[in-house]
Enzyme design. Structure first.
Site, PDB file in Angstrom:
ATOM      1  N   CYS A   1      -2.327  -1.356   9.546  1.00  0.00           N
ATOM      2  CA  CYS A   1      -2.786  -0.629   8.358  1.00  0.00           C
ATOM      3  C   CYS A   1      -3.683   0.579   8.598  1.00  0.00           C
ATOM      4  O   CYS A   1      -3.388   1.635   8.063  1.00  0.00           O
ATOM      5  CB  CYS A   1      -3.417  -1.614   7.387  1.00  0.00           C
ATOM      6  SG  CYS A   1      -2.125  -2.656   6.680  1.00  0.00           S
TER       7      CYS A   1
ATOM      8  N   GLY B   1     -15.769   0.677  20.816  1.00  0.00           N
ATOM      9  CA  GLY B   1     -14.934   0.192  21.912  1.00  0.00           C
ATOM     10  C   GLY B   1     -13.612   0.923  21.948  1.00  0.00           C
ATOM     11  O   GLY B   1     -13.555   2.141  21.739  1.00  0.00           O
TER      12      GLY B   1
ATOM     13  N   THR C   1       0.853  -1.187   0.000  1.00  0.00           N
ATOM     14  CA  THR C   1       0.000   0.000   0.000  1.00  0.00           C
ATOM     15  C   THR C   1       0.886   1.233   0.000  1.00  0.00           C
ATOM     16  O   THR C   1       1.689   1.424   0.914  1.00  0.00           O
ATOM     17  CB  THR C   1      -0.884  -0.013   1.267  1.00  0.00           C
ATOM     18  OG1 THR C   1      -1.645  -1.220   1.265  1.00  0.00           O
ATOM     19  CG2 THR C   1      -1.823   1.176   1.299  1.00  0.00           C
TER      20      THR C   1
HETATM   21  N1  NAI Z   1      -0.978  -6.839   6.790  1.00  0.00           N
HETATM   22  C1  NAI Z   1      -2.103  -6.682   6.126  1.00  0.00           C
HETATM   23  O1  NAI Z   1      -3.161  -7.163   6.545  1.00  0.00           O
HETATM   24  C2  NAI Z   1      -2.150  -5.926   4.855  1.00  0.00           C
HETATM   25  C3  NAI Z   1      -1.039  -5.225   4.408  1.00  0.00           C
HETATM   26  N2  NAI Z   1      -1.111  -4.509   3.241  1.00  0.00           N
HETATM   27  C4  NAI Z   1       0.077  -3.800   2.757  1.00  0.00           C
HETATM   28  O2  NAI Z   1       0.981  -4.764   2.221  1.00  0.00           O
HETATM   29  C5  NAI Z   1       2.339  -4.373   2.474  1.00  0.00           C
HETATM   30  C6  NAI Z   1       3.059  -5.495   3.207  1.00  0.00           C
HETATM   31  O3  NAI Z   1       2.464  -5.630   4.481  1.00  0.00           O
HETATM   32  P1  NAI Z   1       2.771  -6.886   5.435  1.00  0.00           P
HETATM   33  O4  NAI Z   1       2.689  -8.151   4.662  1.00  0.00           O
HETATM   34  O5  NAI Z   1       1.926  -6.695   6.623  1.00  0.00           O
HETATM   35  O6  NAI Z   1       4.312  -6.580   5.780  1.00  0.00           O
HETATM   36  P2  NAI Z   1       5.303  -7.412   6.714  1.00  0.00           P
HETATM   37  O7  NAI Z   1       6.102  -6.403   7.429  1.00  0.00           O
HETATM   38  O8  NAI Z   1       4.548  -8.461   7.456  1.00  0.00           O
HETATM   39  O9  NAI Z   1       6.246  -8.189   5.661  1.00  0.00           O
HETATM   40  C7  NAI Z   1       7.168  -7.568   4.825  1.00  0.00           C
HETATM   41  C8  NAI Z   1       8.241  -8.596   4.484  1.00  0.00           C
HETATM   42  O10 NAI Z   1       9.125  -8.000   3.511  1.00  0.00           O
HETATM   43  C9  NAI Z   1      10.454  -8.467   3.788  1.00  0.00           C
HETATM   44  N3  NAI Z   1      11.406  -7.577   3.122  1.00  0.00           N
HETATM   45  C10 NAI Z   1      11.786  -6.324   3.468  1.00  0.00           C
HETATM   46  N4  NAI Z   1      12.661  -5.839   2.554  1.00  0.00           N
HETATM   47  C11 NAI Z   1      12.838  -6.810   1.615  1.00  0.00           C
HETATM   48  C12 NAI Z   1      13.599  -6.908   0.416  1.00  0.00           C
HETATM   49  N5  NAI Z   1      14.373  -5.904  -0.029  1.00  0.00           N
HETATM   50  N6  NAI Z   1      13.507  -8.055  -0.292  1.00  0.00           N
HETATM   51  C13 NAI Z   1      12.747  -9.079   0.121  1.00  0.00           C
HETATM   52  N7  NAI Z   1      12.011  -9.050   1.253  1.00  0.00           N
HETATM   53  C14 NAI Z   1      12.045  -7.927   1.979  1.00  0.00           C
HETATM   54  C15 NAI Z   1      10.535  -8.470   5.303  1.00  0.00           C
HETATM   55  O11 NAI Z   1      11.583  -9.305   5.760  1.00  0.00           O
HETATM   56  C16 NAI Z   1       9.132  -9.006   5.666  1.00  0.00           C
HETATM   57  O12 NAI Z   1       9.131 -10.421   5.800  1.00  0.00           O
HETATM   58  C17 NAI Z   1       2.247  -3.046   3.239  1.00  0.00           C
HETATM   59  O13 NAI Z   1       2.344  -1.978   2.334  1.00  0.00           O
HETATM   60  C18 NAI Z   1       0.856  -3.083   3.841  1.00  0.00           C
HETATM   61  O14 NAI Z   1       0.325  -1.781   4.035  1.00  0.00           O
HETATM   62  C19 NAI Z   1      -2.234  -4.483   2.462  1.00  0.00           C
HETATM   63  C20 NAI Z   1      -3.354  -5.179   2.856  1.00  0.00           C
HETATM   64  C21 NAI Z   1      -3.393  -5.950   4.068  1.00  0.00           C
HETATM   65  O1  UGA Z   2      -4.922  -2.593   4.555  1.00  0.00           O
HETATM   66  C1  UGA Z   2      -4.932  -3.483   5.382  1.00  0.00           C
HETATM   67  O2  UGA Z   2      -3.948  -3.941   5.929  1.00  0.00           O
HETATM   68  C2  UGA Z   2      -6.209  -4.081   5.839  1.00  0.00           C
HETATM   69  O3  UGA Z   2      -6.705  -3.273   6.943  1.00  0.00           O
HETATM   70  C3  UGA Z   2      -7.901  -3.766   7.521  1.00  0.00           C
HETATM   71  O4  UGA Z   2      -7.716  -5.100   7.988  1.00  0.00           O
HETATM   72  P1  UGA Z   2      -7.029  -5.434   9.402  1.00  0.00           P
HETATM   73  O5  UGA Z   2      -6.282  -4.245   9.900  1.00  0.00           O
HETATM   74  O6  UGA Z   2      -6.308  -6.715   9.223  1.00  0.00           O
HETATM   75  O7  UGA Z   2      -8.228  -5.742  10.411  1.00  0.00           O
HETATM   76  P2  UGA Z   2      -9.730  -5.236  10.598  1.00  0.00           P
HETATM   77  O8  UGA Z   2     -10.591  -6.415  10.778  1.00  0.00           O
HETATM   78  O9  UGA Z   2     -10.131  -4.244   9.585  1.00  0.00           O
HETATM   79  O10 UGA Z   2      -9.612  -4.513  12.020  1.00  0.00           O
HETATM   80  C4  UGA Z   2      -8.837  -3.332  12.172  1.00  0.00           C
HETATM   81  C5  UGA Z   2      -9.040  -2.772  13.564  1.00  0.00           C
HETATM   82  O11 UGA Z   2     -10.358  -2.241  13.691  1.00  0.00           O
HETATM   83  C6  UGA Z   2     -10.972  -2.747  14.859  1.00  0.00           C
HETATM   84  N1  UGA Z   2     -12.437  -2.841  14.621  1.00  0.00           N
HETATM   85  C7  UGA Z   2     -12.919  -3.478  13.537  1.00  0.00           C
HETATM   86  C8  UGA Z   2     -14.273  -3.532  13.301  1.00  0.00           C
HETATM   87  C9  UGA Z   2     -15.162  -2.903  14.182  1.00  0.00           C
HETATM   88  O12 UGA Z   2     -16.407  -2.904  14.018  1.00  0.00           O
HETATM   89  N2  UGA Z   2     -14.646  -2.271  15.266  1.00  0.00           N
HETATM   90  C10 UGA Z   2     -13.297  -2.213  15.509  1.00  0.00           C
HETATM   91  O13 UGA Z   2     -12.861  -1.592  16.507  1.00  0.00           O
HETATM   92  C11 UGA Z   2     -10.319  -4.109  15.098  1.00  0.00           C
HETATM   93  O14 UGA Z   2     -10.423  -4.504  16.438  1.00  0.00           O
HETATM   94  C12 UGA Z   2      -8.896  -3.812  14.688  1.00  0.00           C
HETATM   95  O15 UGA Z   2      -8.173  -3.242  15.767  1.00  0.00           O
HETATM   96  C13 UGA Z   2      -8.998  -3.804   6.447  1.00  0.00           C
HETATM   97  O16 UGA Z   2     -10.202  -4.357   6.996  1.00  0.00           O
HETATM   98  C14 UGA Z   2      -8.550  -4.652   5.252  1.00  0.00           C
HETATM   99  O17 UGA Z   2      -9.547  -4.583   4.224  1.00  0.00           O
HETATM  100  C15 UGA Z   2      -7.229  -4.089   4.730  1.00  0.00           C
HETATM  101  O18 UGA Z   2      -6.735  -4.863   3.649  1.00  0.00           O
END
Ligand code: NAI
Ligand code: UGA
Length: 432
Positions: free
Chosen positions: A268, A261, A124
């Protein structure tokens, strides 16, 4: 198709495993050797339901992990799923993503002849930041920059339900600059598109990323509005859950993300809302509603502690914090609401005992064993405590009952509406 996924965190590992499940050949690349070794053992490097099973099935056949970028050019496309963490001013740190883009460029610089490759940003990143990634990629590519196309494909999965969210998306967004890049992404996702009927949004790379930010900003603001209204409900002596359940029956509003809450945490919502505010300010616009969403969210933990203060002076007392993860189903504690709660309790001179079914180890990196105690069960955390606060709505907390009898003073302030009210405890809900 033959696909590289660079970055094996929550998004990258889920993407790699689900693409393998769809029949593609996947190379997962991460700079962290332990992450790579864990994946190659057929296990997930993080807690995400269903991911271990997928990896166990596909690692060694359709999926392997490596720290090496050497064979990148053998694939048809490369995803970048690198973290884009917040800086203190709210902007995102593009350093890790740009570094990875340049490394990908270098690895692809050997592309010859009529070979083409698509680089897809899954991370992102604000629309104005995309040019920096394009530049980093071009620097790495050097002379063959023309052989590589650039696209974005933002991800909407949630932690804790990442695999099922990936398999059942509400929408799939392709941000491309050419018909061939779009065709490549459509071919890649064809099995998912056919099995789910998910709507496809086809647009340019920048718009795709703004859709991602607008999506998260909307959801976070929706929760903050529920919290604002919830605080009003509480002051009126009314139950916000009863109110919002009825409000959510309006199709134009929808029932989801109205649970009030202690607020939103995670890697994120806080990062993305603050990055959007920062980027908007950079182009001369102050977004008042987004700023208010953050402010309401920041205040909720202190409101919870103020409720605890009304019942017990915690200085020198044990206080249990039930739930450390930012939400149930994950071991991720990034921006968990438990963190400001623990900080507030420590400031009050309390001895904090934290418990979480899976997030103890990750929270140990935030608060060491000398700062707070970690219990092995909710029962152990509650024993002898003069108060308990609930930060995460893990299902197991709903079943707690006689465990409260062992508290020194059975005051429970619930930030997630998960504890059953019962005889013998002083129960306070944050917005009910
Ligand atoms: N965590 C989530 O639920 C979501 C995350 N995103 C977005 O996706 C992106 C990734 O997020 P996460 O998976 O949570 O990150 P994360 O921090 O869990 O994982 C990132 C990984 O990239 C690796 N890394 C760093 N530099 C590197 C390099 N040069 N080459 C290869 N590997 C490398 C790290 O060692 C780590 O394992 C972010 O921009 C986040 O905003 C989007 C939707 C959902
Ligand atoms: O960009 C991202 O990383 C992701 O961020 C959120 O997903 P996530 O952070 O994994 O979890 P959510 O289920 O959205 O909860 C986020 C936070 O909101 C809180 N929450 C959620 C729902 C609600 O009704 N009330 C509330 O306080 C949860 O407890 C938590 O702390 C979005 O829901 C995903 O669509 C998105 O891809």
């Amino acid at each position: 198709m033959n696909v590289n996924v660079v970055g094996s965190g929550y998004v990258g590992t889920t993407l790699a495993a689900c693409l393998a499940e769809m029949g593609h050949e996947i190379t997962a690349i991460d700079i962290d050797e332990s992450v790579v070794a864990t994946i190659n053992e057929g296990r997930a490097p993080l807690h995400e339901p269903g991911l271990d099973e997928l990896l166990a099935e596909h690692v060694g056949t359709r999926l392997q992990a490596t720290t090496s970028y050497a064979d990148l050019a053998d694939a048809d496309l490369t995803f970048l799923a690198i973290g884009t963490p917040s800086r203190s001013d709210g902007s995102i740190d593009l350093g890790p993503l740009s570094a990875a883009a340049e490394m990908v460029g270098e690895a692809l610089s050997g592309l010859g002849g009529d070979r083409e490759h698509l680089v897809v940003v899954k991370s992102t990143i604000t629309p104005p930041g995309l040019d920096r990634v394009r530049e980093a990629l071009a620097t790495g590519l050097g002379d063959v920059a023309g052989a590589v196309e650039f696209a974005t494909n933002p991800e909407f999965l949630r932690e804790g339900t990442a695999v099922s969210d990936f398999r059942n998306p509400d929408k799939i967004v392709f941000g491309t600059e050419s018909a061939s890049a779009l065709a490549t992404l459509e071919e890649l996702y064809a099995p998912l598109i056919e099995s789910t009927d998910s709507p496809i949004v086809r647009t340019d790379p920048e718009t795709a990323m703004l859709i991602k930010y607008a999506n998260n900003a909307f959801l976070a603001t929706k929760i903050s509005l529920a919290n604002d209204l919830g605080n009003v409900s509480k002051e009126f002596g009314l139950d916000a859950y009863e109110v919002m359940e009825a409000v959510g029956l309006d199709d134009r509003i929808g029932e989801q993300f109205l649970r009030s809450g202690v607020g939103w945490g995670g890697s994120c919502f806080p990062k993305d809302v603050n990055a959007l505010i920062f980027s908007a300010r950079e182009v001369g616009y102050e977004p008042p509603l987004l700023e208010a969403a953050v402010e309401v969210n920041d205040r909720q933990p202190e409101r919870l502690l103020a409720l605890l203060d009304e019942h017990v002076d915690v200085a020198g007392e044990r206080v249990a914090v039930l739930g450390l993860a930012f939400k149930p189903g994950t071991d991720d504690v990034r921006n968990s609401r438990a963190i400001p709660l623990i900080e507030g309790l420590l400031e009050r001179g309390a001895t904090v005992v934290g418990y979480d079914p899976v997030a103890t180890e990750t929270m140990r990196e935030v608060f060491s064993d000398t700062e707070i105690e970690y219990a092995d069960s909710a029962e152990d955390a509650l024993a002898g405590a003069s108060g308990a606060v609930v930060a995460t709505d893990w299902d197991e907390f709903a079943a707690l009952d006689s465990e409260f009898d062992a508290m020194a003073e059975p005051v429970v302030v619930d930030g997630r509406r998960i504890i059953e009210r019962r005889e013998g405890i002083t129960y306070e809900g944050l917005t009910w």
